[in-house]
Design an enzyme around this catalytic site. Structure first.
Site, PDB file in Angstrom:
ATOM      1  N   ASN A   1       0.865  -1.178   0.000  1.00 46.89           N
ATOM      2  CA  ASN A   1       0.000   0.000   0.000  1.00 46.89           C
ATOM      3  C   ASN A   1       0.904   1.231   0.000  1.00 46.89           C
ATOM      4  O   ASN A   1       2.129   1.131  -0.047  1.00 46.89           O
ATOM      5  CB  ASN A   1      -0.987  -0.034   1.169  1.00 46.89           C
TER       6      ASN A   1
ATOM      7  N   GLY B   1     -15.391  -6.884  10.281  1.00 47.11           N
ATOM      8  CA  GLY B   1     -14.540  -8.047  10.416  1.00 47.11           C
ATOM      9  C   GLY B   1     -13.419  -8.053   9.413  1.00 47.11           C
ATOM     10  O   GLY B   1     -13.314  -7.192   8.538  1.00 47.11           O
TER      11      GLY B   1
ATOM     12  N   ASP C   1     -15.326  -0.632   7.565  1.00 48.84           N
ATOM     13  CA  ASP C   1     -14.253  -1.379   8.225  1.00 48.84           C
ATOM     14  C   ASP C   1     -13.219  -1.760   7.172  1.00 48.84           C
ATOM     15  O   ASP C   1     -13.506  -2.547   6.271  1.00 48.84           O
ATOM     16  CB  ASP C   1     -14.834  -2.629   8.886  1.00 48.84           C
TER      17      ASP C   1
ATOM     18  N   ASP D   1      -5.919  -7.664   2.243  1.00 47.72           N
ATOM     19  CA  ASP D   1      -5.862  -9.113   2.114  1.00 47.72           C
ATOM     20  C   ASP D   1      -6.847  -9.606   1.066  1.00 47.72           C
ATOM     21  O   ASP D   1      -6.531 -10.493   0.262  1.00 47.72           O
ATOM     22  CB  ASP D   1      -6.143  -9.776   3.460  1.00 47.72           C
TER      23      ASP D   1
ATOM     24  N   GLY E   1      -5.505   3.222  -1.975  1.00 48.71           N
ATOM     25  CA  GLY E   1      -6.749   3.594  -1.313  1.00 48.71           C
ATOM     26  C   GLY E   1      -7.772   4.180  -2.272  1.00 48.71           C
ATOM     27  O   GLY E   1      -8.059   3.610  -3.330  1.00 48.71           O
TER      28      GLY E   1
ATOM     29  N   SER F   1     -15.067  -5.758   0.702  1.00 50.84           N
ATOM     30  CA  SER F   1     -14.740  -6.187   2.069  1.00 50.84           C
ATOM     31  C   SER F   1     -14.877  -5.050   3.068  1.00 50.84           C
ATOM     32  O   SER F   1     -15.127  -5.290   4.255  1.00 50.84           O
ATOM     33  CB  SER F   1     -13.325  -6.764   2.119  1.00 50.84           C
TER      34      SER F   1
ATOM     35  N   LYS G   1      -7.527   6.471  -4.281  1.00 51.43           N
ATOM     36  CA  LYS G   1      -6.978   6.863  -5.588  1.00 51.43           C
ATOM     37  C   LYS G   1      -6.889   5.694  -6.556  1.00 51.43           C
ATOM     38  O   LYS G   1      -6.561   5.885  -7.737  1.00 51.43           O
ATOM     39  CB  LYS G   1      -5.595   7.487  -5.396  1.00 51.43           C
TER      40      LYS G   1
END
Length: 310
Positions: A185, A288, A247, A253, A223, A283, A225
């Site tokens: 990242n 979670g 979240d 992952d 992120g 996600s 972008k």
């Protein structure tokens, strides 16, 4: 054949707070939830939900949390036969605070994850040699990660490394020299290259530095972008999907799981990165880490209609 995942398994204890605590500050949580976590476990669960049954190699304790994790993974239909039970070590845990914007603060207790050895991987070498893609992260000892890479490269596997948490530069260089695809990242990219990838130009410079260390393919998760990719002289920026994030704990992952599944399915790099972006974005709309992984049908629906999740 297929996808192998070598990495950490935890039980996560996640508390939802109005704002993240500052040093010395106590904040009250509105609720908390426990569930499967650890970057390896998150990736394996996400691969499985995307329709590919992975070889998942991880290490857990012979304790209550380990048995809870085994039951949860079995209920998900994930093959647990390659999990290793550690003697005298607790199952890994993660203590997570998540604020109303979905940002998080995480403390990880590695436990059994940090007892993984070359010997553990030696016993699994045939599976590593036979896989097409190997997903790795750095929440286990580097010697075990290095061993997994070398067995995989004795076969025909493509090694996909999530360089988190970033180790010291010498260790990182040694691992990158054996890696096919690296997926940092923005903050990890800054730590490895000294360059903050804020746009195409800076991402290109950072990617070139990473190419010099070994990987032929660099994907930078930026992120909101989007995701930048660079491979064989081709570069691109895949826009992020607009979703209602609550979240972000397992997003990276799930991204890597989506990337491996798409590449395994024969997609070209640009399409695979878009598939990965959709997987990671979905996600973030659920609470979670491992529990937040979307299904293949959900990812395909978002790709078909990007406005459906906004």
């Amino acid at each position: 054949m297929g996808i192998a995942v070598v990495g950490s398994s935890n039980i996560d204890f996640a508390a939802r707070v109005t704002k993240l605590p500052q040093p010395g500050q106590t904040v009250l949580a509105k609720e908390y939830k426990s569930g499967p976590g650890g970057k390896g476990c998150n990736q394996a669960l996400a691969v499985n939900r995307l329709g590919v049954s992975p070889i998942f190699i991880s290490k857990i304790g012979d304790d209550v949390l380990g048995r809870q994790l085994l039951a949860t993974l079995s209920d998900e239909g994930l093959d647990t036969s390659h999990l290793i039970i550690a003697d005298g070590a607790q199952t890994g845990t993660a203590l997570i605070s998540i604020d109303t914007a979905g940002e998080n603060m995480i403390t990880v207790v590695g436990g059994a994850n940090m007892t993984m050895t070359r010997g553990d991987l030696h016993e699994k070498q045939s599976h590593l040699r036979d896989c097409d893609f190997l997903l790795l992260q750095l929440e286990c000892p580097v010697v075990a990660v290095d061993c997994a890479i070398k067995y995989a490269r004795e076969g025909h596997a493509k090694v996909i490394l999530d360089p988190a948490p970033v180790p010291d530069h010498m260790v990182m260089r040694d691992l990158l020299a054996l890696t096919n695809i690296v997926t940092p990242n923005s903050s990890e990219c800054l730590a490895m290259t000294g360059i903050d990838p804020v746009d195409m130009a800076t991402a290109t410079i950072a990617a070139n530095k990473l190419h010099e260390m070994g990987p032929e393919t660099v994907i930078i998760k930026m992120g909101s972008k989007g995701a930048f990719y660079s491979s064989d002289g081709q570069i691109g920026l895949v826009p992020s999907f607009v979703v209602s994030a609550i979240d972000t704990v397992g997003a990276g992952d799930c991204f890597n799981a989506g990337l491996a599944v798409a590449l395994h399915g024969g997609q070209d790099l640009a399409d695979a990165v878009r598939f990965a972006c959709a997987t990671g974005a979905l996600s973030t709309t659920r609470n979670g880490a491992g529990d937040a992984a979307p299904t293949l049908e959900q990812v395909l629906a978002l790709l078909e209609d990007p406005a459906s999740a906004s």
